[in-house]
Design a protein around this motif. Structure first.
Motif, PDB file in Angstrom:
ATOM      1  N   LEU A 161      40.236  36.023  21.916  1.00 57.50           N
ATOM      2  CA  LEU A 161      41.255  36.993  22.327  1.00 57.50           C
ATOM      3  C   LEU A 161      41.203  38.243  21.461  1.00 57.50           C
ATOM      4  N   ARG A 162      40.924  38.070  20.191  1.00 57.66           N
ATOM      5  CA  ARG A 162      40.827  39.236  19.299  1.00 57.66           C
ATOM      6  C   ARG A 162      39.644  40.117  19.708  1.00 57.66           C
ATOM      7  N   THR A 163      38.544  39.492  20.093  1.00 63.98           N
ATOM      8  CA  THR A 163      37.373  40.243  20.527  1.00 63.98           C
ATOM      9  C   THR A 163      37.670  41.041  21.793  1.00 63.98           C
ATOM     10  N   LEU A 164      38.331  40.396  22.747  1.00 60.01           N
ATOM     11  CA  LEU A 164      38.693  41.101  23.977  1.00 60.01           C
ATOM     12  C   LEU A 164      39.617  42.273  23.687  1.00 60.01           C
ATOM     13  N   ARG A 165      40.595  42.034  22.848  1.00 58.64           N
ATOM     14  CA  ARG A 165      41.552  43.098  22.516  1.00 58.64           C
ATOM     15  C   ARG A 165      40.856  44.270  21.842  1.00 58.64           C
ATOM     16  N   ALA A 166      39.925  43.972  20.940  1.00 58.74           N
ATOM     17  CA  ALA A 166      39.203  45.041  20.241  1.00 58.74           C
ATOM     18  C   ALA A 166      38.344  45.856  21.198  1.00 58.74           C
ATOM     19  N   ALA A 167      37.924  45.232  22.298  1.00 54.05           N
ATOM     20  CA  ALA A 167      37.112  45.933  23.297  1.00 54.05           C
ATOM     21  C   ALA A 167      37.959  46.703  24.288  1.00 54.05           C
ATOM     22  N   GLY A 168      39.277  46.679  24.108  1.00 56.38           N
ATOM     23  CA  GLY A 168      40.165  47.424  24.994  1.00 56.38           C
ATOM     24  C   GLY A 168      40.604  46.658  26.220  1.00 56.38           C
ATOM     25  N   VAL A 169      40.304  45.366  26.267  1.00 54.61           N
ATOM     26  CA  VAL A 169      40.722  44.540  27.397  1.00 54.61           C
ATOM     27  C   VAL A 169      42.157  44.081  27.176  1.00 54.61           C
ATOM     28  N   ARG A 170      43.008  44.286  28.159  1.00 55.39           N
ATOM     29  CA  ARG A 170      44.395  43.850  28.054  1.00 55.39           C
ATOM     30  C   ARG A 170      44.505  42.349  28.303  1.00 55.39           C
ATOM     31  N   ILE A 171      45.448  41.713  27.634  1.00 55.88           N
ATOM     32  CA  ILE A 171      45.522  40.250  27.651  1.00 55.88           C
ATOM     33  C   ILE A 171      46.953  39.792  27.923  1.00 55.88           C
ATOM     34  N   ALA A 172      47.067  38.803  28.814  1.00 50.86           N
ATOM     35  CA  ALA A 172      48.361  38.172  29.072  1.00 50.86           C
ATOM     36  C   ALA A 172      48.216  36.660  28.988  1.00 50.86           C
ATOM     37  N   ILE A 173      49.251  36.016  28.493  1.00 46.89           N
ATOM     38  CA  ILE A 173      49.392  34.571  28.618  1.00 46.89           C
ATOM     39  C   ILE A 173      50.300  34.326  29.819  1.00 46.89           C
ATOM     40  N   VAL A 174      49.856  33.495  30.738  1.00 52.29           N
ATOM     41  CA  VAL A 174      50.624  33.210  31.952  1.00 52.29           C
ATOM     42  C   VAL A 174      50.800  31.701  32.023  1.00 52.29           C
ATOM     43  N   SER A 175      52.008  31.233  31.765  1.00 50.99           N
ATOM     44  CA  SER A 175      52.198  29.796  31.582  1.00 50.99           C
ATOM     45  C   SER A 175      53.399  29.235  32.325  1.00 50.99           C
ATOM     46  N   ASP A 176      53.201  28.059  32.902  1.00 45.30           N
ATOM     47  CA  ASP A 176      54.325  27.253  33.371  1.00 45.30           C
ATOM     48  C   ASP A 176      54.892  26.532  32.152  1.00 45.30           C
ATOM     49  N   CYS A 177      56.182  26.657  31.930  1.00 47.25           N
ATOM     50  CA  CYS A 177      56.763  26.093  30.716  1.00 47.25           C
ATOM     51  C   CYS A 177      58.276  26.045  30.834  1.00 47.25           C
ATOM     52  N   TRP A 178      58.872  25.296  29.936  1.00 53.83           N
ATOM     53  CA  TRP A 178      60.326  25.277  29.775  1.00 53.83           C
ATOM     54  C   TRP A 178      60.666  26.230  28.646  1.00 53.83           C
ATOM     55  N   PHE A 179      61.712  25.934  27.879  1.00 48.24           N
ATOM     56  CA  PHE A 179      62.161  26.876  26.854  1.00 48.24           C
ATOM     57  C   PHE A 179      61.241  26.928  25.637  1.00 48.24           C
ATOM     58  N   GLU A 180      60.355  25.913  25.480  1.00 44.98           N
ATOM     59  CA  GLU A 180      59.625  25.796  24.219  1.00 44.98           C
ATOM     60  C   GLU A 180      58.665  26.959  23.967  1.00 44.98           C
ATOM     61  N   LEU A 181      57.825  27.276  24.959  1.00 43.21           N
ATOM     62  CA  LEU A 181      56.782  28.270  24.706  1.00 43.21           C
ATOM     63  C   LEU A 181      57.332  29.655  24.385  1.00 43.21           C
ATOM     64  N   PRO A 182      58.370  30.143  25.060  1.00 43.12           N
ATOM     65  CA  PRO A 182      58.909  31.448  24.656  1.00 43.12           C
ATOM     66  C   PRO A 182      59.374  31.477  23.197  1.00 43.12           C
ATOM     67  N   LEU A 183      59.773  30.323  22.671  1.00 43.68           N
ATOM     68  CA  LEU A 183      60.164  30.257  21.264  1.00 43.68           C
ATOM     69  C   LEU A 183      58.958  30.100  20.347  1.00 43.68           C
ATOM     70  N   LEU A 184      57.951  29.358  20.815  1.00 42.82           N
ATOM     71  CA  LEU A 184      56.826  29.017  19.944  1.00 42.82           C
ATOM     72  C   LEU A 184      55.724  30.071  19.919  1.00 42.82           C
ATOM     73  N   LEU A 185      55.413  30.675  21.058  1.00 41.08           N
ATOM     74  CA  LEU A 185      54.279  31.594  21.112  1.00 41.08           C
ATOM     75  C   LEU A 185      54.388  32.735  20.100  1.00 41.08           C
ATOM     76  N   PRO A 186      55.574  33.338  19.916  1.00 44.06           N
ATOM     77  CA  PRO A 186      55.665  34.405  18.912  1.00 44.06           C
ATOM     78  C   PRO A 186      55.360  33.941  17.492  1.00 44.06           C
ATOM     79  N   ARG A 187      55.380  32.633  17.252  1.00 40.65           N
ATOM     80  CA  ARG A 187      55.088  32.098  15.924  1.00 40.65           C
ATOM     81  C   ARG A 187      53.604  31.787  15.734  1.00 40.65           C
TER      82      ARG A 187
END
Length: 230
Positions: free
Chosen positions: A101-127
């Motif tokens: 993901l760091r390589t893609l970002r450095a090349a100017g490629v935009r990145i999204a995480i697209v996930s089916d989830c409950w409350f956990e991932l919105p709390l955990l991903l920023p960490r």
């Protein structure tokens, strides 16, 4: 030309998800039978992932009520922390995920995480380390729909400001996400990493006949971006 890549999170950015002992400990804290706890998690997955169970303590309380148990607020708070720890332990990041993901970002490629989830991932991903190398995250519990609903892909493309035709979607195939992505106009690629198989997933698509890669590094070849040297 690819301007953006959407990555599924569980089983894609993470290693194969396998349930560990944290679920038993969570059930014990709540005062419910561990086997019944896992069963209710499976049974309610779709509705929870659409946001139907609310979040945090209220959602845990509702699950317990369905099992005939009324835990105290202290029990719920303890279970919440255990739940977060358990999700992290069950789904560690793939060793190569950050560098890809760091390589893609450095090349100017935009990145999204697209996930089916409950409350956990919105709390955990920023960490997690991924928080610094993605442009946005789309969570089903906030969108109100799970993959393969078009709203998940539409939200991602809108937040990335990208035409679907110039966006790659990478996932293991849970939630029939690859079919959904293709239907919306993205180029979908299935990750069939060696550790996948017998892993925890819902609504898999074993009949996928599209493009396949066996590692996240192979995504760089599809985009035409060489791996950064650390």
């Amino acid at each position: 030309m690819i301007d953006a890549v959407c990555f599924d999170y569980f089983n894609t950015c993470t290693s194969a998800v396998r349930r560990g002992g944290g679920h038993r400990r969570t059930a014990e804290v709540l005062g419910v039978d561990p086997a019944e706890w896992l069963a209710v998690l499976d049974r309610t997955y779709d509705e929870r992932a659409r946001g139907g169970y609310g979040s945090h303590l209220a959602g845990l309380r509702r699950l317990c009520a369905e099992l005939g148990v009324e835990p105290s607020t202290a029990q719920l708070r303890a279970a919440l922390e255990l739940r977060l720890e358990t999700v992290l332990a069950d789904a560690p990041l793939r060793p190569e995920a950050l560098s890809v993901l760091r390589t893609l970002r450095a090349a100017g490629v935009r990145i999204a995480i697209v996930s089916d989830c409950w409350f956990e991932l919105p709390l955990l991903l920023p960490r997690t380390p991924l928080a610094d190398v993605i442009d946005t995250a789309v969570y089903s519990c906030q969108v109100g729909h799970t993959k393969p609903h078009a709203a998940m892909y539409a939200t991602a493309c809108a937040q990335l400001d990208v035409d679907p035709a110039r966006c790659l979607y990478v996932g293991d195939g849970g939630s029939r996400e690859l079919t959904g992505a293709t239907r919306f106009g993205l180029t979908a690629v299935q990750l069939r990493a060696p550790d996948l198989g017998g892993h925890l997933t819902f609504h898999a698509e074993p009949d996928w006949r599209g493009r396949v890669v066996t590692s996240l590094e192979a995504v760089l070849d599809l985009v035409g971006t060489p791996m950064l040297v650390a």
